[in-house]
Design a protein around this motif. Structure first.
Motif, PDB file in Angstrom:
ATOM      1  N   GLU A 164      45.543  21.050   6.786  1.00  0.00           N
ATOM      2  CA  GLU A 164      45.729  20.798   8.225  1.00  0.00           C
ATOM      3  C   GLU A 164      44.454  21.097   9.012  1.00  0.00           C
ATOM      4  OE1 GLU A 164      50.557  21.566   8.416  1.00  0.00           O
ATOM      5  OE2 GLU A 164      49.180  23.244   8.810  1.00  0.00           O
ATOM      6  N   LYS A 165      43.743  22.159   8.628  1.00  0.00           N
ATOM      7  CA  LYS A 165      42.469  22.483   9.307  1.00  0.00           C
ATOM      8  C   LYS A 165      41.438  21.392   9.060  1.00  0.00           C
ATOM      9  CE  LYS A 165      43.046  27.469   9.328  1.00  0.00           C
ATOM     10  NZ  LYS A 165      42.678  28.734   8.682  1.00  0.00           N
ATOM     11  N   GLU A 167      42.038  18.235   8.428  1.00  0.00           N
ATOM     12  CA  GLU A 167      42.459  17.048   9.185  1.00  0.00           C
ATOM     13  C   GLU A 167      42.184  17.227  10.676  1.00  0.00           C
ATOM     14  OE1 GLU A 167      43.620  13.970   7.963  1.00  0.00           O
ATOM     15  OE2 GLU A 167      42.720  14.968   6.254  1.00  0.00           O
ATOM     16  N   GLU A 168      42.379  18.433  11.178  1.00  0.00           N
ATOM     17  CA  GLU A 168      42.066  18.739  12.586  1.00  0.00           C
ATOM     18  C   GLU A 168      40.599  18.489  12.894  1.00  0.00           C
ATOM     19  OE1 GLU A 168      42.767  22.748  14.269  1.00  0.00           O
ATOM     20  OE2 GLU A 168      44.887  22.352  13.785  1.00  0.00           O
ATOM     21  N   ASN A 169      39.745  18.944  11.984  1.00  0.00           N
ATOM     22  CA  ASN A 169      38.300  18.782  12.165  1.00  0.00           C
ATOM     23  C   ASN A 169      37.847  17.333  12.044  1.00  0.00           C
ATOM     24  OD1 ASN A 169      37.984  21.522  12.603  1.00  0.00           O
ATOM     25  ND2 ASN A 169      37.569  21.952  10.450  1.00  0.00           N
ATOM     26  N   GLU A 171      39.512  14.796  13.236  1.00  0.00           N
ATOM     27  CA  GLU A 171      40.000  14.003  14.379  1.00  0.00           C
ATOM     28  C   GLU A 171      38.974  13.899  15.485  1.00  0.00           C
ATOM     29  OE1 GLU A 171      43.725  15.715  15.571  1.00  0.00           O
ATOM     30  OE2 GLU A 171      44.747  14.913  13.830  1.00  0.00           O
TER      31      GLU A 171
END
Length: 171
Positions: A164-165, A167-169, A171
């Protein structure tokens, strides 16, 4: 590039992979399987909820496979495996397909951890796995016998919160 569920019509391509000695050496498996045996295995496992097999395609051409194996719904983890046929290596397709397999494991199957085993000498694969966020959790000594000798293997893992981290980065 896309991934889709493995179909019976894909078995001749899988058969070629399963009998390619250099490829199977990296999967720590014997490069020996008849098409009849593969078809029987396909029929046996078609409804097995503990595995998912995907075909990787580029412009409707077979590129390889990505598999989620030993899916454990209690502990919420599974193994991931990938093979890209020689013709398509070096084009970034393994990274892209691996990411799609990981996404499926975390977002569709609600896994907590995705793990894999890789020969310590398979540096291109180790690079791809690290690029996708996998962390070496340990080295398993003489874990696999392939091509007449024993090989050490890394055990690598990726947790859902790490994914998740990443994927966050992105975006």
């Amino acid at each position: 590039m896309k991934i889709r569920a493995l179909e019976r019509t894909d078995l001749p391509n899988i058969h070629k992979i399963n009998n390619h000695r250099a490829t199977m050496a990296y999967w720590f498996e014997e490069p020996y399987e008849s098409l009849d045996e593969l078809t029987i295995l396909y029929d046996k496992h078609i409804r097995d909820s503990h595995e998912r097999r995907f075909v990787i395609e580029l412009n409707d051409e077979f590129v390889g496979i990505v598999e989620l194996m030993d899916i454990d719904y209690i502990h919420r983890n599974c193994e991931i495996q990938i093979v890209i046929i020689t013709k398509f290596r070096g084009q970034g397709l393994a990274t892209e397909a691996l990411r799609k397999g990981i996404e499926y494991a975390f977002l569709m199957l609600n896994m907590h951890k995705v793990y894999l085993y890789v020969d310590v000498d398979n540096l291109p694969a180790v690079h791809i796995y690290k690029k996708c966020g996998f962390i070496i959790e340990g080295t398993m000594r003489d874990q696999f016998f392939s091509n007449g000798e024993y090989h050490d293997s890394y055990f690598m893992g990726l947790l859902k919160n790490e994914y998740e981290k990443i994927e966050e980065n992105n975006e």
